[in-house]
Design a protein around this motif. Sequence first.
Motif, short mmCIF file in Angstrom:
data_model
loop_
_atom_site.label_atom_id
_atom_site.label_comp_id
_atom_site.label_asym_id
_atom_site.label_seq_id
_atom_site.Cartn_x
_atom_site.Cartn_y
_atom_site.Cartn_z
N MET A 17 0.83 -1.21 0.00
CA MET A 17 0.00 0.00 0.00
C MET A 17 0.86 1.26 0.00
SD MET A 17 -3.10 -1.24 2.47
CE MET A 17 -3.85 0.35 2.62
N LYS A 18 2.05 1.19 0.61
CA LYS A 18 2.98 2.33 0.60
C LYS A 18 3.58 2.51 -0.78
CE LYS A 18 4.36 1.83 5.39
NZ LYS A 18 5.39 1.28 6.26
N ASP A 19 3.97 1.39 -1.42
CA ASP A 19 4.58 1.45 -2.74
C ASP A 19 4.35 0.11 -3.44
OD1 ASP A 19 6.06 1.72 -5.04
OD2 ASP A 19 7.93 2.24 -4.03
N GLY A 20 3.40 0.06 -4.34
CA GLY A 20 3.06 -1.17 -5.04
C GLY A 20 4.10 -1.62 -6.04
N ARG A 21 5.14 -0.82 -6.25
CA ARG A 21 6.19 -1.19 -7.19
C ARG A 21 7.29 -2.01 -6.55
NH1 ARG A 21 7.93 4.62 -8.86
NH2 ARG A 21 7.80 4.71 -6.62
N LYS A 22 7.23 -2.20 -5.24
CA LYS A 22 8.29 -2.93 -4.53
C LYS A 22 8.39 -4.36 -5.02
CE LYS A 22 8.06 -0.47 -0.15
NZ LYS A 22 7.66 -0.59 1.24
N SER A 23 9.62 -4.85 -5.07
CA SER A 23 9.83 -6.25 -5.42
C SER A 23 9.62 -7.10 -4.18
CB SER A 23 11.26 -6.44 -5.94
OG SER A 23 12.20 -6.23 -4.89
N PHE A 24 9.46 -8.40 -4.41
CA PHE A 24 9.33 -9.32 -3.27
C PHE A 24 10.58 -9.25 -2.39
CE2 PHE A 24 6.49 -11.95 -6.23
CZ PHE A 24 5.34 -11.35 -5.75
N ARG A 25 11.73 -9.07 -3.01
CA ARG A 25 12.98 -8.97 -2.25
C ARG A 25 12.98 -7.73 -1.36
NH1 ARG A 25 18.33 -9.81 -5.30
NH2 ARG A 25 18.01 -11.91 -4.56
N GLN A 26 12.53 -6.59 -1.89
CA GLN A 26 12.47 -5.37 -1.08
C GLN A 26 11.53 -5.55 0.10
OE1 GLN A 26 11.46 -2.85 -4.48
NE2 GLN A 26 13.19 -1.53 -3.93
N ILE A 27 10.38 -6.16 -0.14
CA ILE A 27 9.42 -6.39 0.94
C ILE A 27 10.01 -7.34 1.97
CG2 ILE A 27 7.14 -7.33 1.52
CD1 ILE A 27 6.25 -6.42 -1.33
N SER A 28 10.69 -8.40 1.51
CA SER A 28 11.26 -9.38 2.46
C SER A 28 12.30 -8.73 3.36
CB SER A 28 11.87 -10.56 1.70
OG SER A 28 13.06 -10.21 1.05
N ARG A 29 13.10 -7.84 2.80
CA ARG A 29 14.10 -7.14 3.63
C ARG A 29 13.42 -6.20 4.62
NH1 ARG A 29 18.26 -5.73 -1.27
NH2 ARG A 29 19.22 -7.79 -1.36
N GLU A 30 12.36 -5.57 4.17
CA GLU A 30 11.63 -4.62 5.02
C GLU A 30 10.97 -5.30 6.22
OE1 GLU A 30 7.58 -2.18 4.31
OE2 GLU A 30 9.13 -1.86 2.80
N ILE A 31 10.34 -6.46 5.97
CA ILE A 31 9.60 -7.11 7.06
C ILE A 31 10.35 -8.31 7.65
CG2 ILE A 31 7.40 -6.27 6.22
CD1 ILE A 31 6.78 -8.98 5.09
N LYS A 32 11.59 -8.51 7.17
CA LYS A 32 12.52 -9.50 7.75
C LYS A 32 12.01 -10.95 7.68
CE LYS A 32 14.64 -6.07 10.77
NZ LYS A 32 14.27 -4.97 9.96
N ILE A 33 11.56 -11.32 6.47
CA ILE A 33 11.25 -12.72 6.18
C ILE A 33 11.84 -13.05 4.81
CG2 ILE A 33 9.16 -12.81 7.60
CD1 ILE A 33 7.53 -12.60 5.02
N SER A 34 11.85 -14.31 4.43
CA SER A 34 12.49 -14.69 3.16
C SER A 34 11.66 -14.24 1.95
CB SER A 34 12.68 -16.21 3.11
OG SER A 34 11.44 -16.85 2.91
#
Length: 142
Positions: A17-34
């Motif tokens: 919702m903050k940025d729908g362009r984020k990659s799965f990798r960016q999200i995983s780093r942000e929320i600290k899961i694989s």
Amino acid sequence: MPFQLDDIDIAIIQSLMKDGRKSFRQISREIKISTPTVQARYERLVNVGLIKSVSPIIDTGLLEEKAEKRLGSIKTKPSQAKLTKTMILKMSCDLCQGPIPDKPHPLKIANFERFFCCTTCRAIYKEKYKGRIESLNQKLKP
């Protein structure tokens, strides 16, 4: 069977919702899961119908309608309902934040571009961020 959201599902949704362009990798780093966990959770959220689409939010305030006349152009505010080929994007320089009047002077860094109003601003930006630019370009090389 009802579907219960957990903290991971909520974190993924909030990140998108903050940025729908984020990659799965960016999200995983942000929320600290694989990364595979993020991808699997995202696909599950799509499959159950919670995520229908990831859509762009257009800032129509950056668009102007450009109508060609004999004596020049007249710029008017765009209608929020319809985008047309005659619209132009009002851009600002990535260094001085001033308007880019005609053709921008781009600088390609890794896999994105920065835009400047003049070659001077582009040169100052390149010098100011020389180390960071080199680092990003190195990371992109195989």
